[in-house]
Design a protein around this motif. Structure first.
Motif, mmCIF file in Angstrom:
data_model
loop_
_atom_site.group_PDB
_atom_site.id
_atom_site.type_symbol
_atom_site.label_atom_id
_atom_site.label_comp_id
_atom_site.label_asym_id
_atom_site.label_seq_id
_atom_site.Cartn_x
_atom_site.Cartn_y
_atom_site.Cartn_z
ATOM 1 N N SER A 23 0.693 -1.164 -0.279
ATOM 2 C CA SER A 23 -0.424 0.224 -0.240
ATOM 3 C C SER A 23 0.912 1.115 0.049
ATOM 4 O O SER A 23 0.695 2.122 -0.736
ATOM 5 C CB SER A 23 -0.319 0.022 1.033
ATOM 6 N N LEU A 24 2.055 0.917 1.207
ATOM 7 C CA LEU A 24 3.111 2.658 0.413
ATOM 8 C C LEU A 24 3.779 2.386 -0.647
ATOM 9 O O LEU A 24 3.408 3.741 -0.751
ATOM 10 C CB LEU A 24 3.856 2.461 1.880
ATOM 11 N N PHE A 25 3.886 1.590 -1.389
ATOM 12 C CA PHE A 25 4.455 1.695 -2.366
ATOM 13 C C PHE A 25 3.432 2.016 -3.720
ATOM 14 O O PHE A 25 4.256 2.817 -4.461
ATOM 15 C CB PHE A 25 5.134 0.475 -2.907
ATOM 16 N N THR A 26 2.592 1.676 -3.318
ATOM 17 C CA THR A 26 1.460 2.076 -4.238
ATOM 18 C C THR A 26 1.256 3.388 -3.844
ATOM 19 O O THR A 26 0.922 4.506 -5.378
ATOM 20 C CB THR A 26 0.112 1.042 -3.847
ATOM 21 N N ALA A 27 1.288 4.058 -2.861
ATOM 22 C CA ALA A 27 1.049 5.377 -2.588
ATOM 23 C C ALA A 27 1.791 6.636 -3.060
ATOM 24 O O ALA A 27 1.201 7.727 -3.576
ATOM 25 C CB ALA A 27 0.156 5.398 -0.919
ATOM 26 N N LEU A 28 3.249 5.794 -3.121
ATOM 27 C CA LEU A 28 3.774 6.728 -3.288
ATOM 28 C C LEU A 28 4.004 6.661 -4.996
ATOM 29 O O LEU A 28 4.230 7.709 -5.519
ATOM 30 C CB LEU A 28 5.487 6.142 -2.771
ATOM 31 N N PHE A 29 3.988 5.984 -5.737
ATOM 32 C CA PHE A 29 4.344 6.316 -6.575
ATOM 33 C C PHE A 29 3.105 5.704 -8.321
ATOM 34 O O PHE A 29 3.170 6.332 -9.318
ATOM 35 C CB PHE A 29 4.971 4.786 -7.559
ATOM 36 N N ALA A 30 1.932 5.374 -7.084
ATOM 37 C CA ALA A 30 0.972 5.337 -8.705
ATOM 38 C C ALA A 30 -0.142 6.903 -8.888
ATOM 39 O O ALA A 30 0.992 8.010 -8.441
ATOM 40 C CB ALA A 30 -0.791 4.633 -7.813
ATOM 41 N N HIS A 31 -0.807 6.596 -9.657
ATOM 42 C CA HIS A 31 -1.679 8.531 -10.705
ATOM 43 C C HIS A 31 -2.320 8.920 -9.228
ATOM 44 O O HIS A 31 -2.498 7.496 -8.198
ATOM 45 C CB HIS A 31 -2.394 7.484 -11.346
ATOM 46 N N THR A 32 -3.436 9.472 -9.152
ATOM 47 C CA THR A 32 -3.773 10.713 -8.238
ATOM 48 C C THR A 32 -4.625 9.430 -7.323
ATOM 49 O O THR A 32 -4.582 9.412 -6.043
ATOM 50 C CB THR A 32 -4.267 12.049 -8.540
ATOM 51 N N GLU A 33 -5.609 8.722 -8.124
ATOM 52 C CA GLU A 33 -7.154 8.212 -7.851
ATOM 53 C C GLU A 33 -6.564 6.633 -7.037
ATOM 54 O O GLU A 33 -7.501 7.012 -6.089
ATOM 55 C CB GLU A 33 -8.006 7.926 -8.727
ATOM 56 N N LEU A 34 -5.518 6.625 -7.767
ATOM 57 C CA LEU A 34 -5.046 5.212 -6.533
ATOM 58 C C LEU A 34 -4.471 6.215 -5.366
ATOM 59 O O LEU A 34 -4.462 5.219 -4.548
ATOM 60 C CB LEU A 34 -4.172 4.861 -7.356
ATOM 61 N N ALA A 35 -3.723 6.676 -5.642
ATOM 62 C CA ALA A 35 -3.038 7.383 -4.169
ATOM 63 C C ALA A 35 -4.010 7.671 -3.010
ATOM 64 O O ALA A 35 -3.464 7.114 -1.604
ATOM 65 C CB ALA A 35 -1.913 8.888 -4.730
ATOM 66 N N LEU A 36 -4.879 7.769 -3.424
ATOM 67 C CA LEU A 36 -5.880 8.452 -2.912
ATOM 68 C C LEU A 36 -6.326 7.565 -1.912
ATOM 69 O O LEU A 36 -6.960 7.266 -0.819
ATOM 70 C CB LEU A 36 -6.897 9.049 -3.739
ATOM 71 N N TRP A 37 -6.533 5.913 -2.758
ATOM 72 C CA TRP A 37 -6.959 4.657 -2.060
ATOM 73 C C TRP A 37 -6.049 4.305 -0.965
ATOM 74 O O TRP A 37 -5.745 3.527 -0.007
ATOM 75 C CB TRP A 37 -7.607 4.620 -2.950
ATOM 76 N N ALA A 38 -4.770 4.259 -1.002
ATOM 77 C CA ALA A 38 -3.043 3.966 -0.794
ATOM 78 C C ALA A 38 -3.208 4.383 -0.146
ATOM 79 O O ALA A 38 -3.076 3.659 1.213
ATOM 80 C CB ALA A 38 -2.440 4.146 -1.910
ATOM 81 N N PHE A 39 -3.460 5.744 0.319
ATOM 82 C CA PHE A 39 -2.558 6.149 1.831
ATOM 83 C C PHE A 39 -3.717 5.854 3.056
ATOM 84 O O PHE A 39 -3.042 5.674 3.727
ATOM 85 C CB PHE A 39 -2.726 7.485 1.598
ATOM 86 N N PRO A 40 -5.150 5.643 3.160
ATOM 87 C CA PRO A 40 -5.587 4.969 3.779
ATOM 88 C C PRO A 40 -4.955 3.730 3.844
ATOM 89 O O PRO A 40 -5.708 3.023 5.076
ATOM 90 C CB PRO A 40 -7.200 5.279 3.406
ATOM 91 N N ALA A 41 -5.296 3.142 3.036
ATOM 92 C CA ALA A 41 -5.040 1.243 2.966
ATOM 93 C C ALA A 41 -4.019 0.670 3.453
ATOM 94 O O ALA A 41 -3.638 -0.011 4.411
ATOM 95 C CB ALA A 41 -4.491 0.487 1.538
ATOM 96 N N VAL A 42 -2.658 2.396 3.609
ATOM 97 C CA VAL A 42 -1.743 1.452 5.068
ATOM 98 C C VAL A 42 -2.360 2.375 6.212
ATOM 99 O O VAL A 42 -1.170 1.317 6.731
ATOM 100 C CB VAL A 42 -0.737 2.716 4.921
ATOM 101 N N GLY A 43 -3.522 2.957 6.212
ATOM 102 C CA GLY A 43 -3.881 3.657 7.729
ATOM 103 C C GLY A 43 -4.672 1.156 8.281
ATOM 104 O O GLY A 43 -4.533 0.829 9.751
#
Length: 419
Positions: A303-323
């Motif tokens: 999730s962290l790797f996705t949040a850092l390198f994915a496009h905006t829409e996916l990053a907005l989902w990935a940061f909460p997924a890290v939590g």
């Protein structure tokens, strides 16, 4: 102490207040950078000043509770937090801000040490696990609410802001200070409530959380305790490193307004972490805690790797997924640690709480590496290091008592319950 649900409620509310102020730094992080015209490295010293207090005060706080009692320590703590908040608002210069945040952090450390044994004594030891989960939910709820309250304050139109007396008491270019005024009000209310409530001082027999400095130093020589201490350091560094970076990262790479969109994602991060705790309770009844920790560690890394390198829409989902994937780590590490030693559990708990100091180091290091490399993405990859250490706990941990699951045999269940 007989079961006292009024005191239980007080403790749960105190957990809420602790979380409300502790997790305020994440949504206001970009505003701090702008208000003080500083870089990420210096901005990292705001959480440093707050969390370093845990490293300094956790063990002395235990001795203070043992000497004065929970009620007096809670009154001292909220008085310190009130003074620190008013000082911050009155003189919001960088040096004073560091001192004020250290005072508030000291207050939070005092409260953490005082209310955990108070919760156990007031609610009954047999119900401590249930009330601990309730406390975690209150903590997560406040962490979710804090960014939303901040966002609502700063995004109001000019007419609404002119009618908000909190905003009228702070500089126009430092609207985030209104949150510390709000916290000062909460502290005042808590001081009044605690003053009138009858809170009995627990005896040492009822309050096994506290130990002596000598006992703490002896246990610090235990390799198992040391490894778990660093696991707590790693977890808090990881949690705060992610939370404090979300708004800045989304502003830098995805042009998201940190006061509204960024604050909302920070809120979702804490909400996901809270909801993950509920799922964690179920999973820990089905699977070995070590296996759950390993699985969630991998999920957090992806999730962290996705949040850092994915496009905006996916990053907005990935940061909460890290939590979400961080949700069970604190509880599992803490339980594995206590179940890995045969005695001195109270003192070990104090040492583990000292590991909250890990939150002091993540942001300054991330900021320094970001400014050296010119890339916040690269600096945030450093968080894979504490995450990797947490993953390793699931490999090397060797608890004397494994968590009780539905698959446990009756003999193991009986042993687990006796411990």
């Amino acid at each position: 102490m007989k079961r006292n649900y009024l005191i239980v409620l007080l403790v749960l509310v105190t957990f809420f207040v602790i979380s409300f102020i502790t997790n305020l730094l994440a949504p206001i992080f970009p505003a701090l950078i702008q208000s003080y015209n500083i870089g990420l490295t210096l901005a990292g010293f705001f959480p440093f000043a707050f969390f370093i207090a845990y490293g300094v005060m956790s063990i002395p706080a235990g001795l203070l509770v043992q000497s004065l009692g929970e009620k007096k320590v809670m009154l001292i703590a909220f008085s310190l937090a009130l003074f620190g908040s008013v000082l911050f608002v009155s003189l919001p210069i960088f040096a004073v801000a560091m001192s004020a945040l250290f005072l508030i952090g000291t207050a939070m450390a005092l409260l953490q040490v005082a209310i955990n044994p108070l919760l156990r004594a007031s609610g009954g030891s047999k119900h401590f696990a249930v009330f601990s989960v309730a406390a975690q939910l209150m903590f997560g709820g406040a962490a979710t609410l804090s960014p939303l309250v901040y966002s609502a304050l700063v995004k109001a139109d000019s007419q609404a802001q002119s009618q908000n007396w909190l905003l009228q008491l702070v500089p126009a270019d430092m609207t985030w200070l209104s949150m510390y005024l709000l916290f000062a009000l909460l502290c005042t209310v808590m001081l009044v409530v605690i003053s009138v409530l009858p809170i009995k001082h627990n005896t040492q027999a009822e309050n096994p959380q506290q130990g002596s400095i000598k006992q703490s130093l002896q246990l610090f020589k235990d390799p198992t305790v040391i490894k778990f201490f660093f696991a707590i350091v790693a977890y808090v560094a990881l949690e705060q490193g992610v939370a404090n970076s979300i708004s800045v990262f989304l502003q830098t790479y995805h042009q998201l307004d940190p006061n509204t969109g960024g604050a909302q994602i920070v809120s979702q991060f804490w909400l996901s972490l809270t909801l993950g705790c509920l799922l964690g309770i179920v999973l820990l009844k089905l699977f070995d805690a070590k296996h759950v920790l390993l699985t969630f560690s991998v999920g957090a890394a992806v999730s962290l790797f996705t949040a850092l390198f994915a496009h905006t829409e996916l990053a907005l989902w990935a940061f909460p997924a890290v939590g979400f994937f961080l949700s069970i780590m604190w509880s599992v590490i803490f339980s594995l640690a206590l179940n890995s030693v045969a005695k001195g559990h109270g003192t070990v708990s104090g040492i583990l709480c000292t590991g909250i100091v890990g939150g002091a180091f993540a942001s300054p290091i991330i900021g320094a590496v970001s400014e050296l490399t010119g890339s916040l993405q690269i600096s945030l990859l450093l968080l894979l290091m504490p995450l990797g250490y947490i993953f390793s706990v699931g490999i090397w941990a060797n608890p004397l008592v494994a968590n009780h699951t539905l698959k446990s045999n009756p003999q193991t269940a009986k042993l687990a319950e006796s411990n």
